[in-house]
Design a protein around this motif. Structure first.
Motif, PDB file in Angstrom:
ATOM      1  N   ASP A   1       0.670  -0.989   0.077  1.00 45.27           N
ATOM      2  CA  ASP A   1       0.078   0.151  -0.127  1.00 45.27           C
ATOM      3  C   ASP A   1       0.773   1.364   0.077  1.00 45.27           C
ATOM      4  O   ASP A   1       0.330   2.131  -0.263  1.00 45.27           O
ATOM      5  N   ASN A   2       1.894   1.413   0.876  1.00 53.69           N
ATOM      6  CA  ASN A   2       2.836   2.086   0.867  1.00 53.69           C
ATOM      7  C   ASN A   2       4.094   1.993  -0.795  1.00 53.69           C
ATOM      8  O   ASN A   2       4.151   1.529  -0.313  1.00 53.69           O
TER       9      ASN A   2
ATOM     10  N   LYS B   1      -1.657   4.116  -1.019  1.00 55.17           N
ATOM     11  CA  LYS B   1      -2.840   3.827  -1.394  1.00 55.17           C
ATOM     12  C   LYS B   1      -2.487   4.628  -2.369  1.00 55.17           C
ATOM     13  O   LYS B   1      -1.823   5.636  -3.070  1.00 55.17           O
ATOM     14  N   GLU B   2      -4.073   5.369  -2.858  1.00 58.05           N
ATOM     15  CA  GLU B   2      -4.237   6.549  -3.907  1.00 58.05           C
ATOM     16  C   GLU B   2      -4.182   7.967  -2.990  1.00 58.05           C
ATOM     17  O   GLU B   2      -3.933   8.725  -3.786  1.00 58.05           O
TER      18      GLU B   2
ATOM     19  N   ARG C   1      -1.087   8.469  -8.095  1.00 53.09           N
ATOM     20  CA  ARG C   1      -1.585   6.963  -8.128  1.00 53.09           C
ATOM     21  C   ARG C   1      -2.908   6.666  -8.124  1.00 53.09           C
ATOM     22  O   ARG C   1      -3.263   6.285  -6.956  1.00 53.09           O
TER      23      ARG C   1
ATOM     24  N   GLY D   1      -4.339   3.267  -6.800  1.00 57.16           N
ATOM     25  CA  GLY D   1      -3.984   2.913  -5.714  1.00 57.16           C
ATOM     26  C   GLY D   1      -2.654   1.344  -5.803  1.00 57.16           C
ATOM     27  O   GLY D   1      -2.273   0.404  -5.173  1.00 57.16           O
ATOM     28  N   THR D   2      -1.996   1.654  -7.338  1.00 54.10           N
ATOM     29  CA  THR D   2      -1.571   0.852  -7.751  1.00 54.10           C
ATOM     30  C   THR D   2      -0.212   1.367  -8.668  1.00 54.10           C
ATOM     31  O   THR D   2       1.133   1.384  -6.794  1.00 54.10           O
TER      32      THR D   2
ATOM     33  N   SER E   1       8.981   0.820  -2.148  1.00 55.66           N
ATOM     34  CA  SER E   1       7.197   0.172  -1.598  1.00 55.66           C
ATOM     35  C   SER E   1       7.136  -0.348  -0.104  1.00 55.66           C
ATOM     36  O   SER E   1       7.864  -0.538   0.113  1.00 55.66           O
TER      37      SER E   1
END
Lengths: 115, 115
Positions: A30-31, A51-52, A69, A72-73, A94
């Motif tokens: 997520d980060n 995430k986003e 982002r 969130g990917t 990440s």
């Protein structure tokens, strides 16, 4: 498991042009972080997504830099218009959990040359 | 790949000898420290980390020592091998209490292993 990937590996553009760098984090992380190292200087933090959402963008040098982002990917970092001092290596990293030990996993970097 | 000779301190050791790489940090609030290894053309790779409630941590052939009194961190590599040649960076952040996740990097030390 694939690591953090970045595209392109190298970009050469003229001053005033626009460049977009892409980072694909490790799946499930997520980060996402952006860093850069300009010639002769330390690696500097630019910003952090959870995430986003932008969690911390205190390191972004000015409004010529825009990070996104969506979903969130993967993330993109756009420089518009590029200046000579933007030349350097841009790293993406990440991590799965915020504040987790084990460090952040870095990609190979994108070398940006502005002429 | 990225040049590792950007006015970095250099440490040259004989293959098989032990090496010690030092790092001074400035933020007394930092409570999490990491050592990264960067080979030419690659991104920083996690080696070992340590929290501020410890003063020593050992890994495989590596040991990190933390002296909070003088804000000093060191990385010891035992029985150096040719593959240990790289630039080594220390990094820090405030990991607990919701602190910023962006890492602050040191300047780096170029370790050269002599045959």
């Amino acid at each position: 498991e694939a690591g953090v990937t970045q595209f392109p590996s190298h970009s050469v553009i003229e001053k005033g042009q626009t460049v977009t760098l892409r980072c694909d984090p490790i799946s499930g992380h997520d980060n996402l972080y952006w860093y850069r190292r300009v010639m002769g200087k330390e690696i500097k933090f630019l910003l952090h997504f959870v995430k986003e959402s932008k969690q911390d963008e205190s390191g972004m040098p000015n409004n010529r830099f825009l990070a996104e982002r969506t979903g969130g990917t993967y993330s993109t970092l756009k420089v518009q218009p590029a200046e000579l001092e933007d030349s350097g290596v841009y790293f993406c990293a990440s991590s799965q959990v915020r504040g987790a030990t084990g460090g952040q996993y870095f990609g190979p970097g994108t070398r940006l040359t502005v002429t | 790949g990225e040049s590792v000779g950007l006015h970095l301190p250099t440490l040259s050791v004989q293959e098989g000898d032990n090496s010690i790489i030092n790092c001074a940090y400035s933020n007394s609030a930092s409570d999490y420290f990491i050592w990264y290894k960067q080979e030419s053309g690659k991104g920083p790779q996690f080696i070992i980390d340590i929290r501020s409630n410890m003063d020593k941590r050992q890994g495989q052939r590596v040991t990190v020592l933390l002296n909070k009194t003088v804000k000093h961190l060191s990385l010891q590599i035992a029985a150096t091998q040719p593959g240990d040649s790289a630039v080594y960076f220390c990094a820090e952040n405030i990991n607990s209490g919701g602190g910023a996740d962006g890492l602050t990097f040191g300047k780096g030390t170029h370790l050269i292993i002599q045959p």
